[in-house]
Design an enzyme around this catalytic site. Structure first.
Site, PDB file in Angstrom:
ATOM      1  N   ASP A  75       6.433  71.278 -57.570  1.00  0.00           N
ATOM      2  CA  ASP A  75       5.869  72.562 -58.089  1.00  0.00           C
ATOM      3  C   ASP A  75       4.549  72.807 -57.599  1.00  0.00           C
ATOM      4  O   ASP A  75       3.694  71.871 -57.533  1.00  0.00           O
ATOM      5  CB  ASP A  75       6.039  72.495 -59.609  1.00  0.00           C
ATOM      6  CG  ASP A  75       5.498  73.620 -60.390  1.00  0.00           C
ATOM      7  OD1 ASP A  75       4.772  74.380 -59.911  1.00  0.00           O
ATOM      8  OD2 ASP A  75       6.175  74.091 -61.428  1.00  0.00           O
ATOM      9  N   VAL A  76       4.481  74.083 -56.789  1.00  0.00           N
ATOM     10  CA  VAL A  76       3.331  74.246 -56.224  1.00  0.00           C
ATOM     11  C   VAL A  76       1.896  74.546 -57.263  1.00  0.00           C
ATOM     12  O   VAL A  76       0.865  74.674 -56.632  1.00  0.00           O
ATOM     13  CB  VAL A  76       3.370  75.679 -55.384  1.00  0.00           C
ATOM     14  CG1 VAL A  76       4.006  75.753 -54.409  1.00  0.00           C
ATOM     15  CG2 VAL A  76       3.790  76.728 -56.286  1.00  0.00           C
TER      16      VAL A  76
ATOM     17  N   ASN B 178       4.135  80.697 -49.606  1.00  0.00           N
ATOM     18  CA  ASN B 178       5.292  81.790 -49.738  1.00  0.00           C
ATOM     19  C   ASN B 178       5.629  81.937 -51.233  1.00  0.00           C
ATOM     20  O   ASN B 178       6.119  82.840 -51.890  1.00  0.00           O
ATOM     21  CB  ASN B 178       6.206  81.460 -48.896  1.00  0.00           C
ATOM     22  CG  ASN B 178       7.445  82.101 -49.170  1.00  0.00           C
ATOM     23  OD1 ASN B 178       7.729  83.579 -48.928  1.00  0.00           O
ATOM     24  ND2 ASN B 178       8.564  81.427 -49.894  1.00  0.00           N
TER      25      ASN B 178
ATOM     26  N   TYR C  81       2.167  90.840 -61.653  1.00  0.00           N
ATOM     27  CA  TYR C  81       2.765  90.455 -60.176  1.00  0.00           C
ATOM     28  C   TYR C  81       1.745  91.270 -59.280  1.00  0.00           C
ATOM     29  O   TYR C  81       1.113  90.559 -58.344  1.00  0.00           O
ATOM     30  CB  TYR C  81       4.125  90.855 -60.125  1.00  0.00           C
ATOM     31  CG  TYR C  81       4.757  90.459 -58.818  1.00  0.00           C
ATOM     32  CD1 TYR C  81       5.091  89.591 -58.579  1.00  0.00           C
ATOM     33  CD2 TYR C  81       4.679  91.573 -57.652  1.00  0.00           C
ATOM     34  CE1 TYR C  81       5.957  89.055 -57.169  1.00  0.00           C
ATOM     35  CE2 TYR C  81       5.314  91.201 -56.422  1.00  0.00           C
ATOM     36  CZ  TYR C  81       5.870  90.125 -56.276  1.00  0.00           C
ATOM     37  OH  TYR C  81       6.369  89.749 -54.975  1.00  0.00           O
TER      38      TYR C  81
ATOM     39  N   LYS D  97      -0.806  89.567 -56.546  1.00  0.00           N
ATOM     40  CA  LYS D  97      -0.745  89.961 -55.164  1.00  0.00           C
ATOM     41  C   LYS D  97      -2.150  90.410 -54.506  1.00  0.00           C
ATOM     42  O   LYS D  97      -2.343  90.041 -53.631  1.00  0.00           O
ATOM     43  CB  LYS D  97       0.488  90.598 -54.885  1.00  0.00           C
ATOM     44  CG  LYS D  97       1.696  89.978 -55.025  1.00  0.00           C
ATOM     45  CD  LYS D  97       1.896  88.695 -54.061  1.00  0.00           C
ATOM     46  CE  LYS D  97       3.363  88.117 -54.248  1.00  0.00           C
ATOM     47  NZ  LYS D  97       3.629  86.808 -53.482  1.00  0.00           N
TER      48      LYS D  97
END
Ligand code: NAI
Length: 268
Positions: free
Chosen positions: A57-58, A81, A147, A151
């Protein structure tokens, strides 16, 4: 691993990350492919001698450190990514979903950049980072508040790393894709009453009337990692068939009526 260039790609088991991994393998890179999806990584790794699959898991620092270790003696590139496409009415959003969105979509790329920079400094040789942002960092749609916020942070992060480490030759750039057909977006299409009509609506958001393929984004990432992009730093490459250049027609806000109360004095 040999003297070939080595890159870590997060979220590499599916969609855009898979396309990035496959494109970089074709370009001669060694790829450390990180994802929570063990089956997807297995499929990607089949027959690939230049790919190291890493399940994890990042959001966990230990996983990111393991990715650097798997890269071996030298790390040349890092692609942040992995992300989750959190979508839904903002006023109904739970603390947990907001926390998870920021953890995967912003904090993890931040930690990934730090891990990569540390590796570049340790080895005494620079490398290149590419962060996967989104069109939502530039112009968003209803349902994407958390989201889009994440970003936007990813693009600020990109500029921050560029400014702090550019003098050492370290490059940090981003791609901002428009709509791309992947498992994540296909699920959204399927959830719509009429998937074909929904897709046609997405196409209308782009002046080229086009939804992209993952390989289109992978090509941009490969370029930003390549020596041909050696003077690009802090750059955000919009790969969106012109979508971010339009003034899109916004859909109606589902379930919300315009307020009927009078506006305060002087509001207009
Ligand atoms: P996807 O959902 O098809 O694939 C994402 C991959 O990341 C999956 O393999 C998933 O298992 C992995 N992943 C998710 N959370 C993880 C975690 N915590 N740790 C490790 N791996 C994890 O997504 P897609 O569409 O390929 O998106 C990839 C990137 O492109 C994301 O950053 C997304 O925000 C961005 N993007 C996608 C667009 C699209 O239209 N598909 C448009 C603009 C940006």
């Amino acid at each position: 691993m040999s003297a070939r260039r080595t890159v870590v790609v997060t979220g590499a088991a599916a969609g855009i990350g898979e396309a990035i991994a496959r494109r970089l393998l074709a370009d001669g890179w060694h790829v450390v492919a990180l994802d929570t999806d063990a089956d997807g990584l297995d499929a990607l790794a089949r027959g690939e001698t230049a790919l190291v699959p890493l399940v994890g898991d990042v959001t966990e620092t230990a996983t990111l450190a393991a990715a650097v270790a798997a890269a071996g003696a030298r790390l040349d590139g890092w692609v942040n990514n992995a992300a989750i496409p959190t979508h839904g009415r903002f006023d109904a959003e739970s603390d947990e979903r907001i926390d998870r969105t920021l953890a995967v979509n912003l904090r993890a790329p931040l930690l990934g950049c730090r891990e990569a920079v540390r590796a570049f400094l340790r080895q005494g040789a620079p490398g290149a980072i590419v962060n996967v942002s989104s069109i939502h960092a530039h112009g968003t749609l209803p349902g994407w508040v958390a989201y889009a916020a994440a970003k936007g942070g990813v693009e600020a992060l990109t500029r921050g790393v560029c400014v702090e480490y550019g003098q050492l030759g370290i490059r940090c750039n981003a791609v901002a894709p428009g709509a791309v057909l992947t498992a994540a977006t296909r699920a959204m299409l399927d959830a719509a009453g009429d998937p074909a009509a929904e897709l046609a609506g997405w196409e209308l958001l782009s002046p080229m009337r086009r939804v992209l393929e993952p390989a289109d984004v992978a090509a941009g990432v490969a370029f930003l990692l390549s020596p041909e992009a050696r003077h690009l730093n802090g750059h955000v490459l919009r790969i969106d068939a012109g979508m971010s250049s339009t003034g899109a027609t916004l859909p109606p806000l589902d379930g919300l009526e315009p307020p009927t109360g009078a506006e305060p004095e002087g509001a207009r």
